[in-house]
Design a protein around this motif. Structure first.
Motif, PDB file in Angstrom:
ATOM      1  N   GLY A  15       2.786  16.792  -2.470  1.00 35.30           N
ATOM      2  CA  GLY A  15       3.493  16.510  -1.224  1.00 35.30           C
ATOM      3  C   GLY A  15       4.861  15.904  -1.441  1.00 35.30           C
ATOM      4  N   TRP A  16       5.448  15.430  -0.342  1.00 37.86           N
ATOM      5  CA  TRP A  16       6.772  14.809  -0.383  1.00 37.86           C
ATOM      6  C   TRP A  16       6.604  13.329  -0.710  1.00 37.86           C
ATOM      7  N   ASN A  17       6.469  12.997  -1.965  1.00 39.51           N
ATOM      8  CA  ASN A  17       6.249  11.631  -2.407  1.00 39.51           C
ATOM      9  C   ASN A  17       6.582  11.542  -3.890  1.00 39.51           C
ATOM     10  N   PHE A  18       6.601  10.322  -4.406  1.00 45.97           N
ATOM     11  CA  PHE A  18       6.863  10.135  -5.834  1.00 45.97           C
ATOM     12  C   PHE A  18       5.594  10.191  -6.675  1.00 45.97           C
ATOM     13  N   MET A  19       4.463   9.817  -6.094  1.00 44.35           N
ATOM     14  CA  MET A  19       3.198   9.861  -6.824  1.00 44.35           C
ATOM     15  C   MET A  19       2.150  10.562  -5.968  1.00 44.35           C
ATOM     16  N   GLY A  20       1.748  11.747  -6.382  1.00 42.65           N
ATOM     17  CA  GLY A  20       0.695  12.458  -5.678  1.00 42.65           C
ATOM     18  C   GLY A  20      -0.665  12.015  -6.180  1.00 42.65           C
ATOM     19  N   LEU A  21      -1.478  11.460  -5.273  1.00 45.59           N
ATOM     20  CA  LEU A  21      -2.777  10.921  -5.662  1.00 45.59           C
ATOM     21  C   LEU A  21      -3.895  11.616  -4.907  1.00 45.59           C
ATOM     22  N   GLY A  22      -4.962  11.954  -5.641  1.00 42.28           N
ATOM     23  CA  GLY A  22      -6.158  12.482  -5.012  1.00 42.28           C
ATOM     24  C   GLY A  22      -6.883  11.393  -4.231  1.00 42.28           C
ATOM     25  N   GLU A  23      -7.939  11.768  -3.560  1.00 39.61           N
ATOM     26  CA  GLU A  23      -8.640  10.834  -2.675  1.00 39.61           C
ATOM     27  C   GLU A  23      -9.138   9.596  -3.416  1.00 39.61           C
ATOM     28  N   GLN A  24      -9.772   9.779  -4.590  1.00 39.84           N
ATOM     29  CA  GLN A  24     -10.298   8.635  -5.325  1.00 39.84           C
ATOM     30  C   GLN A  24      -9.185   7.766  -5.889  1.00 39.84           C
ATOM     31  N   ASP A  25      -8.152   8.410  -6.444  1.00 39.08           N
ATOM     32  CA  ASP A  25      -7.021   7.641  -6.964  1.00 39.08           C
ATOM     33  C   ASP A  25      -6.343   6.844  -5.856  1.00 39.08           C
ATOM     34  N   MET A  26      -6.234   7.432  -4.673  1.00 39.82           N
ATOM     35  CA  MET A  26      -5.612   6.727  -3.556  1.00 39.82           C
ATOM     36  C   MET A  26      -6.437   5.501  -3.170  1.00 39.82           C
ATOM     37  N   ALA A  27      -7.758   5.661  -3.134  1.00 41.46           N
ATOM     38  CA  ALA A  27      -8.633   4.533  -2.806  1.00 41.46           C
ATOM     39  C   ALA A  27      -8.517   3.437  -3.855  1.00 41.46           C
ATOM     40  N   ASP A  28      -8.469   3.826  -5.127  1.00 42.61           N
ATOM     41  CA  ASP A  28      -8.340   2.843  -6.202  1.00 42.61           C
ATOM     42  C   ASP A  28      -6.972   2.159  -6.158  1.00 42.61           C
ATOM     43  N   TYR A  29      -5.951   2.892  -5.785  1.00 45.73           N
ATOM     44  CA  TYR A  29      -4.604   2.324  -5.696  1.00 45.73           C
ATOM     45  C   TYR A  29      -4.553   1.213  -4.652  1.00 45.73           C
ATOM     46  N   TYR A  30      -5.068   1.483  -3.481  1.00 45.54           N
ATOM     47  CA  TYR A  30      -5.001   0.491  -2.411  1.00 45.54           C
ATOM     48  C   TYR A  30      -6.035  -0.627  -2.563  1.00 45.54           C
ATOM     49  N   ALA A  31      -7.043  -0.413  -3.401  1.00 43.44           N
ATOM     50  CA  ALA A  31      -8.075  -1.437  -3.591  1.00 43.44           C
ATOM     51  C   ALA A  31      -7.509  -2.722  -4.168  1.00 43.44           C
ATOM     52  N   LYS A  32      -6.409  -2.633  -4.937  1.00 44.68           N
ATOM     53  CA  LYS A  32      -5.836  -3.831  -5.549  1.00 44.68           C
ATOM     54  C   LYS A  32      -4.753  -4.469  -4.687  1.00 44.68           C
ATOM     55  N   HIS A  33      -4.502  -3.914  -3.504  1.00 42.34           N
ATOM     56  CA  HIS A  33      -3.481  -4.467  -2.620  1.00 42.34           C
ATOM     57  C   HIS A  33      -4.018  -5.647  -1.822  1.00 42.34           C
ATOM     58  N   PRO A  34      -3.164  -6.601  -1.483  1.00 43.41           N
ATOM     59  CA  PRO A  34      -3.604  -7.746  -0.686  1.00 43.41           C
ATOM     60  C   PRO A  34      -3.748  -7.378   0.787  1.00 43.41           C
ATOM     61  N   ALA A  35      -4.434  -8.245   1.534  1.00 42.28           N
ATOM     62  CA  ALA A  35      -4.582  -8.006   2.971  1.00 42.28           C
ATOM     63  C   ALA A  35      -3.239  -8.108   3.690  1.00 42.28           C
ATOM     64  N   LYS A  36      -2.385  -8.993   3.187  1.00 42.07           N
ATOM     65  CA  LYS A  36      -1.040  -9.154   3.755  1.00 42.07           C
ATOM     66  C   LYS A  36      -0.038  -9.160   2.619  1.00 42.07           C
ATOM     67  N   TYR A  37       0.967  -8.312   2.717  1.00 39.98           N
ATOM     68  CA  TYR A  37       1.932  -8.163   1.645  1.00 39.98           C
ATOM     69  C   TYR A  37       3.026  -9.223   1.704  1.00 39.98           C
ATOM     70  N   GLN A  38       3.365  -9.757   0.544  1.00 38.75           N
ATOM     71  CA  GLN A  38       4.516 -10.637   0.464  1.00 38.75           C
ATOM     72  C   GLN A  38       5.782  -9.788   0.493  1.00 38.75           C
ATOM     73  N   GLY A  39       6.736 -10.192   1.308  1.00 36.54           N
ATOM     74  CA  GLY A  39       7.997  -9.471   1.359  1.00 36.54           C
ATOM     75  C   GLY A  39       7.966  -8.205   2.186  1.00 36.54           C
ATOM     76  N   GLY A  40       6.874  -7.977   2.919  1.00 35.66           N
ATOM     77  CA  GLY A  40       6.812  -6.829   3.809  1.00 35.66           C
ATOM     78  C   GLY A  40       6.757  -5.483   3.117  1.00 35.66           C
ATOM     79  N   TRP A  41       5.976  -5.392   2.024  1.00 41.14           N
ATOM     80  CA  TRP A  41       5.900  -4.128   1.292  1.00 41.14           C
ATOM     81  C   TRP A  41       5.474  -2.987   2.199  1.00 41.14           C
ATOM     82  N   ARG A  42       6.086  -1.832   1.976  1.00 39.12           N
ATOM     83  CA  ARG A  42       5.716  -0.595   2.655  1.00 39.12           C
ATOM     84  C   ARG A  42       5.635   0.535   1.632  1.00 39.12           C
ATOM     85  N   ASN A  43       4.917   1.557   1.974  1.00 38.43           N
ATOM     86  CA  ASN A  43       4.721   2.688   1.076  1.00 38.43           C
ATOM     87  C   ASN A  43       5.974   3.566   1.058  1.00 38.43           C
ATOM     88  N   MET A  44       6.992   3.114   0.317  1.00 36.67           N
ATOM     89  CA  MET A  44       8.219   3.885   0.232  1.00 36.67           C
ATOM     90  C   MET A  44       9.061   3.392  -0.938  1.00 36.67           C
TER      91      MET A  44
END
Length: 295
Positions: free
Chosen positions: A171-200
């Motif tokens: 797709g139109w992105n820098f890292m194309g991730l399958g369903e499991q990789d996407m779940a694993d990627y977001y699993a390490k993210h905090p409930a609230k991001y410092q500095g207002g992180w966004r997926n971009m």
């Protein structure tokens, strides 16, 4: 920046830690475990990410990141000499920063005691070839045009242009991730991001990343390097990490049967943390097992 140490006055060495994202994506686990082993850690965010300032936000840039690594090293050497033994400086990086620590270690030479490079980004040229095969030449050309557009906007002080950092494969992105990789990627993210992180990330990254090749700096590294690879890693393939270990003067490889983002959790995390603590303490000339005098 965040400092981790049970007792900074008795810490034997200091590890600089970073990732390809920001420090609240699970890096506190490493800082705490290293501190328990008598190793102080300074964990920092790049400019425009997390707790660091800077505009425009989400500016992923290898050259800028390397400047930030040099600044962090300078801070340690000029400000922390009275609290930790800065003569034993060790670098830790994962993913994109796994490449940054190799470049930084090559530039610092004997000033670095040891390096840990976990699932590292090593070769932009090879990554570009994989991306072209996955996405097709048309999307690659569009990404380059978007990057040029972003660069031109900067010249005229217009707001930055962005692409999604992660998304579906092809797709139109820098890292194309399958369903499991996407779940694993977001699993390490905090409930609230410092500095207002966004997926971009800024589009202009596409102009820089293809020419970024940490693998070329590896032969210059004099410090021992622990490489960590994941055998199912599609972003930073294990064969590239093995090739880097093979041309490192004092390199060793530990591989786990996981994908790229699974090294940050579960049994893989615990196994790899034990390996990393052993490596860091050994490189620092400390007993492999932590004693009461280390805390």
């Amino acid at each position: 920046m965040v400092m981790y140490s049970l007792n900074t006055l008795s810490s034997h060495t200091l590890t600089l830690c970073n990732t390809g994202a920001q420090k609240d994506f699970g890096l506190e686990i490493y800082g705490e475990r290293f501190a328990e082993a008598g190793i102080a850690s300074l964990i920092f965010d790049y400019r425009t990410f997390g707790g660091s300032g800077g505009e425009p936000r989400h500016w992923v840039s290898p050259s800028r990141h390397l400047e930030d690594w040099q600044s962090a090293v300078g801070y340690v050497q000029s400000q922390l000499g009275g609290t930790v033994d800065t003569s034993k400086l060790m670098l830790w990086g994962t993913s994109f920063a796994g490449g940054h620590v190799l470049v930084t270690a090559a530039k610092l030479g004997s000033n670095v005691t040891a390096v840990i490079s976990q699932v590292p980004f090593l070769d932009g040229k090879a990554s570009f070839a994989r991306s072209t095969k996955e996405r097709g030449l048309g999307k690659i050309i569009r990404a380059v045009i978007a990057a040029l557009h972003d660069s031109i906007r900067s010249l005229f002080h217009y707001p930055a242009a962005y692409y999604p950092l992660v998304g579906e494969p092809g797709g139109w992105n820098f890292m194309g991730l399958g369903e499991q990789d996407m779940a694993d990627y977001y699993a390490k993210h905090p409930a609230k991001y410092q500095g207002g992180w966004r997926n971009m990330a800024r589009c202009k990254l596409a102009l820089e990343v293809g020419n970024y090749r940490p693998i070329n700096f590896v032969p210059q590294i004099t410090a021992p390097v622990l490489y960590i690879a994941a055998t199912k890693d599609k972003l930073c393939p294990v064969d590239e990490v093995q090739a880097a270990a093979n041309i490192t003067a004092n390199g060793q490889l530990v591989a786990v049967d996981k994908s790229h983002f699974q090294v940050y959790s579960g049994d893989a995390l615990e196994y790899l943390l034990d390996k990393q603590v052993y490596f860091l303490r050994t490189a620092a000339g400390l007993p492999a097992v932590t004693t009461a005098e280390d805390s």
